[in-house]
Design a protein around this motif. Structure first.
Motif, PDB file in Angstrom:
ATOM      1  N   VAL A 160       0.877  -1.172   0.000  1.00  0.00           N
ATOM      2  CA  VAL A 160       0.000   0.000   0.000  1.00  0.00           C
ATOM      3  C   VAL A 160       0.913   1.220   0.000  1.00  0.00           C
ATOM      4  O   VAL A 160       1.459   1.602   1.027  1.00  0.00           O
ATOM      5  N   THR A 161       1.079   1.815  -1.160  1.00  0.00           N
ATOM      6  CA  THR A 161       2.025   2.920  -1.317  1.00  0.00           C
ATOM      7  C   THR A 161       1.348   4.238  -1.666  1.00  0.00           C
ATOM      8  O   THR A 161       2.012   5.270  -1.723  1.00  0.00           O
ATOM      9  N   ALA A 162       0.036   4.196  -1.915  1.00  0.00           N
ATOM     10  CA  ALA A 162      -0.667   5.408  -2.340  1.00  0.00           C
ATOM     11  C   ALA A 162      -2.167   5.194  -2.200  1.00  0.00           C
ATOM     12  O   ALA A 162      -2.651   4.059  -2.113  1.00  0.00           O
ATOM     13  N   LEU A 163      -2.891   6.289  -2.182  1.00  0.00           N
ATOM     14  CA  LEU A 163      -4.344   6.266  -2.356  1.00  0.00           C
ATOM     15  C   LEU A 163      -4.651   6.786  -3.753  1.00  0.00           C
ATOM     16  O   LEU A 163      -3.934   7.652  -4.262  1.00  0.00           O
ATOM     17  N   THR A 164      -5.685   6.260  -4.360  1.00  0.00           N
ATOM     18  CA  THR A 164      -6.042   6.639  -5.722  1.00  0.00           C
ATOM     19  C   THR A 164      -7.489   7.106  -5.768  1.00  0.00           C
ATOM     20  O   THR A 164      -8.368   6.475  -5.176  1.00  0.00           O
ATOM     21  N   LEU A 165      -7.718   8.198  -6.466  1.00  0.00           N
ATOM     22  CA  LEU A 165      -9.076   8.661  -6.742  1.00  0.00           C
ATOM     23  C   LEU A 165      -9.513   8.030  -8.055  1.00  0.00           C
ATOM     24  O   LEU A 165      -8.877   8.227  -9.090  1.00  0.00           O
ATOM     25  N   PHE A 166     -10.586   7.241  -7.999  1.00  0.00           N
ATOM     26  CA  PHE A 166     -11.106   6.536  -9.162  1.00  0.00           C
ATOM     27  C   PHE A 166     -12.413   7.163  -9.630  1.00  0.00           C
ATOM     28  O   PHE A 166     -13.208   7.651  -8.820  1.00  0.00           O
ATOM     29  N   GLU A 167     -12.642   7.072 -10.939  1.00  0.00           N
ATOM     30  CA  GLU A 167     -13.938   7.404 -11.521  1.00  0.00           C
ATOM     31  C   GLU A 167     -14.618   6.108 -11.937  1.00  0.00           C
ATOM     32  O   GLU A 167     -13.996   5.228 -12.542  1.00  0.00           O
ATOM     33  N   SER A 168     -15.888   5.971 -11.602  1.00  0.00           N
ATOM     34  CA  SER A 168     -16.684   4.833 -12.035  1.00  0.00           C
ATOM     35  C   SER A 168     -17.494   5.265 -13.254  1.00  0.00           C
ATOM     36  O   SER A 168     -18.327   6.163 -13.165  1.00  0.00           O
ATOM     37  N   VAL A 169     -17.237   4.623 -14.405  1.00  0.00           N
ATOM     38  CA  VAL A 169     -17.832   5.074 -15.650  1.00  0.00           C
ATOM     39  C   VAL A 169     -18.178   3.873 -16.533  1.00  0.00           C
ATOM     40  O   VAL A 169     -17.558   2.812 -16.416  1.00  0.00           O
ATOM     41  N   ARG A 170     -19.161   4.038 -17.377  1.00  0.00           N
ATOM     42  CA  ARG A 170     -19.512   3.013 -18.359  1.00  0.00           C
ATOM     43  C   ARG A 170     -18.848   3.338 -19.686  1.00  0.00           C
ATOM     44  O   ARG A 170     -18.985   4.450 -20.208  1.00  0.00           O
TER      45      ARG A 170
END
Length: 200
Positions: A160-170
């Motif tokens: 665990v080296t980072a946090l990531t902001l994800f987008e949930s998309v189709r």
């Protein structure tokens, strides 16, 4: 471009080796299932905090909270555990668990505090149960106790080296969890990912 409302969450990326191991476990779950919606292996991740729909201003506030949360945190490791589930409306959400990690819970607590400080979310109303989702809406063809006897990879370590902001998309009807920006631990500067890297 970030001119519209998007659906986002915060998570931890997984190495390809761990995704492969998860895929093997997922195949065992599929064999024990009559039906279900199974996670695309490319989408395997560890969710730290679901956010939901945000506008551009809220996205910036979330990124500020992430930068603060990761400023002094150093990298660490977590380990996989056994199969677990959430049972709702006669269907299963089946996942691979994560062993108890004080550091992971500390990051979760700090993340929540920073998000609340930026007024981007309300308090999380559910307990934090770290897990790697294999499938949802599953109807099993055998007893849960029998499925739990399936051999699992032992003590798989996940950095665990980072946090990531994800987008949930189709994309063409397919659900894609697209990384927007990484926020590395240990005082490193957040890195926004280019469109070339994020296109599925």
């Amino acid at each position: 471009m970030w001119g519209a409302v998007v659906r986002v969450f915060i998570g931890v990326r997984l190495p390809e080796s761990i995704k492969e191991q998860l895929g093997a476990v997922q195949e065992e779950v599929k064999r024990a299932s009559l039906k279900g919606s199974f996670t695309d292996p490319d989408n395997f991740h560890l969710t730290m905090r679901f956010i939901g729909e945000v506008n551009p201003e809220q996205k910036c506030a979330i990124e500020t909270a992430l930068a603060r949360c990761t400023q002094e945190q150093g990298p660490f490791q977590i380990e996989t555990a056994g199969l677990g589930n959430f049972f709702k409306k006669n269907k299963w959400i089946i996942w691979l668990g994560i062993k108890e990690s004080r550091q992971l819970h500390q990051v979760y607590d700090q993340l929540n505090a920073e998000l609340l400080g930026e007024a981007t979310t309300v308090a999380d109303e559910v307990a934090f149960i770290p897990h790697l989702t294999l499938g949802r809406g599953i109807v099993l063809s055998q007893e849960w106790e029998d499925l739990c006897k399936v051999p699992l990879p032992s003590d798989q370590k996940i950095p665990v080296t980072a946090l990531t902001l994800f987008e949930s998309v189709r994309v063409n009807g397919k659900l894609v969890y697209r990384p927007i920006a990484d926020f590395p631990f240990h005082g490193q500067t957040s890195r926004t990912i280019s469109s070339k890297q994020t296109n599925p």
